[in-house]
Design an enzyme around this catalytic site. Structure first.
Site, PDB file in Angstrom:
ATOM      1  N   LYS A  73      22.842  -6.298   7.295  1.00 21.18           N
ATOM      2  CA  LYS A  73      23.888  -6.213   8.324  1.00 21.18           C
ATOM      3  C   LYS A  73      24.897  -7.340   8.165  1.00 21.18           C
ATOM      4  O   LYS A  73      26.103  -7.158   8.371  1.00 21.18           O
ATOM      5  CB  LYS A  73      23.264  -6.253   9.722  1.00 21.18           C
ATOM      6  N   LYS A 117      30.734 -14.347  15.870  1.00 20.31           N
ATOM      7  CA  LYS A 117      29.325 -14.727  15.826  1.00 20.31           C
ATOM      8  C   LYS A 117      28.662 -14.236  14.544  1.00 20.31           C
ATOM      9  O   LYS A 117      27.928 -14.965  13.877  1.00 20.31           O
ATOM     10  CB  LYS A 117      28.617 -14.180  17.067  1.00 20.31           C
TER      11      LYS A 117
END
Length: 287
Positions: A166, A234
Site C-alpha cells: 500500500k 500521512k
C-alpha cells in the site's frame, strides 16, 4: 451467517460496511460519530455504542481507521478489540498504517493487514483493490468477506506485506496526481481545450486512472474529498520511513511528499488530494 464487527464508518468504511450487509453478512458497526452508525443501520446493519458491543460476538472484526496510533488504540487498547473479541476471531485491518505496527498487531491477535485502494467510488462500487498481508490460511478464510468489498484481492505475503504494498501504491498515486496537476496547469497556460486534451491523453501511453477519475474535477477546482490531503500526507510519511529503513532512495517521492506537506500546511488538509493542482497553479503564479 458470518458475523462482522466493523469499526470506522467514514468515507471508505461506511460504504464498505454497507456492501457487506448487501452481501448477506450480519454487520454491527461502531464509529465515534453516531450519525454514521445510524446510516449503517438504515442500510440494514446493526449499530453499536462501543467497541466491545461491536466485536463481542463477531467472527471477523474489520477496522478502517485514519492512522497507526488509532489502530493501536482501538485494537490493543485497554477497552479495545483484543480485550473484547471472542477467542479465534479474525481481525482484518483495512487502514493504511506503518508495516511495523501491523506486524506488532499480528503478534498479539490473529490478524490480516488488508489496506485498500480505489477511493470513495471504489468503496461504494465494491471494486476496491485489496493488498493482503498475513497467514495464507487466514487469507482464505477472509476471502468471501473481502470479495464483497473488493474487485482485485491479492495475498502479497506475511504480516506487514499488505501495508508495504500500500505504501508503494500511495507513492505512485501521489506522483501521478502531481504530474497530472502540472500537465493541466501547463495546458491551461497555453489556452488548450483541457477537456479535449484529457480525452486524447487518456487514450494514449499517458493514460492513467487519475486522468480518468480526477482530472475533470481538478480542472473545475472541485476538491470535495474522496481521499484527503492530510491522509495522503500521512501515507507519504510512512513511505519515506519505510524507504529509509530499507536503504532505498526515492527522490521523486520525497519531492511530492514535500509538496503534499506544503498543501496541508496551507490549511488544505481537508481537500481531496487532487488539490495538488492548487499548489502547482500557485507556484506558477496563476492562482
Amino acid at each position: 451467517m458470518t458475523k462482522i464487527g466493523f469499526i470506522g464508518l467514514g468515507i471508505m468504511g461506511g460504504p464498505m460496511a454497507a456492501n457487506l450487509v448487501k452481501a448477506g453478512f450480519e454487520v454491527t458497526g461502531y464509529n465515534r460519530g453516531r450519525s454514521k452508525v445510524d446510516k449503517l443501520v438504515e442500510a440494514g446493519g446493526r449499530g453499536a455504542v462501543s467497541i466491545a458491543e461491536a466485536v463481542r460476538e463477531a467472527d471477523i472484526v474489520i477496522t478502517m481507521l485514519p492512522d497507526s496510533p488509532d489502530v493501536e488504540a482501538v485494537v490493543l487498547g485497554e477497552d479495545g478489540v483484543l480485550a473484547h473479541a471472542r477467542e479465534g476471531a479474525l481481525l482484518i485491518d483495512c487502514s493504511t498504517i506503518r508495516p511495523d505496527v501491523s506486524r506488532e498487531i499480528s503478534g498479539r491477535i490473529r490478524a490480516l493487514d488488508a489496506p485498500v485502494s480505489g477511493g470513495e467510488q471504489g468503496a461504494i462500487d465494491g471494486s476496491l483493490s485489496i493488498m493482503v498481508g498475513g497467514e495464507a490460511a487466514d487469507f482464505e478464510a477472509a476471502k468471501p468477506v473481502l470479495d464483497a468489498v473488493g474487485g482485485t484481492i491479492v495475498h502479497v505475503g506475511g504480516p506487514g506485506a499488505g501495508q508495504t504494498v500500500k505504501a508503494a501504491n500511495q507513492l505512485i498515486v501521489a506522483g501521478t496526481i502531481e504530474l497530472v496537476a502540472e500537465s493541466l496547469v501547463f495546458l491551461e497556460a497555453h489556452e488548450v481545450d483541457t477537456e479535449a486534451a484529457i480525452k486524447v491523453l487518456a487514450g494514449g501511453l499517458a493514460g492513467n486512472r487519475i486522468l480518468d477519475r480526477k482530472a475533470a474535477a481538478m480542472v473545475k477546482r472541485e476538491f470535495t474529498p474522496g481521499f484527503r490531503v492530510e491522509l495522503h500526507d500521512k501515507d507519504l510519511g510512512i513511505v519515506q520511513a519505510a524507504a529509509r529503513e530499507a536503504g532505498v532512495v526515492i527522490p521523486l517521492g520525497a519531492a511530492v511528499a514535500q509538496l503534499m506537506a506544503s498543501l496541508k500546511a496551507q490549511g488544505h488538509g481537508g481537500l481531496d488530494h487532487g488539490a495538488l493542482l492548487k499548489l502547482v497553479a500557485q507556484l506558477s503564479g496563476r492562482e
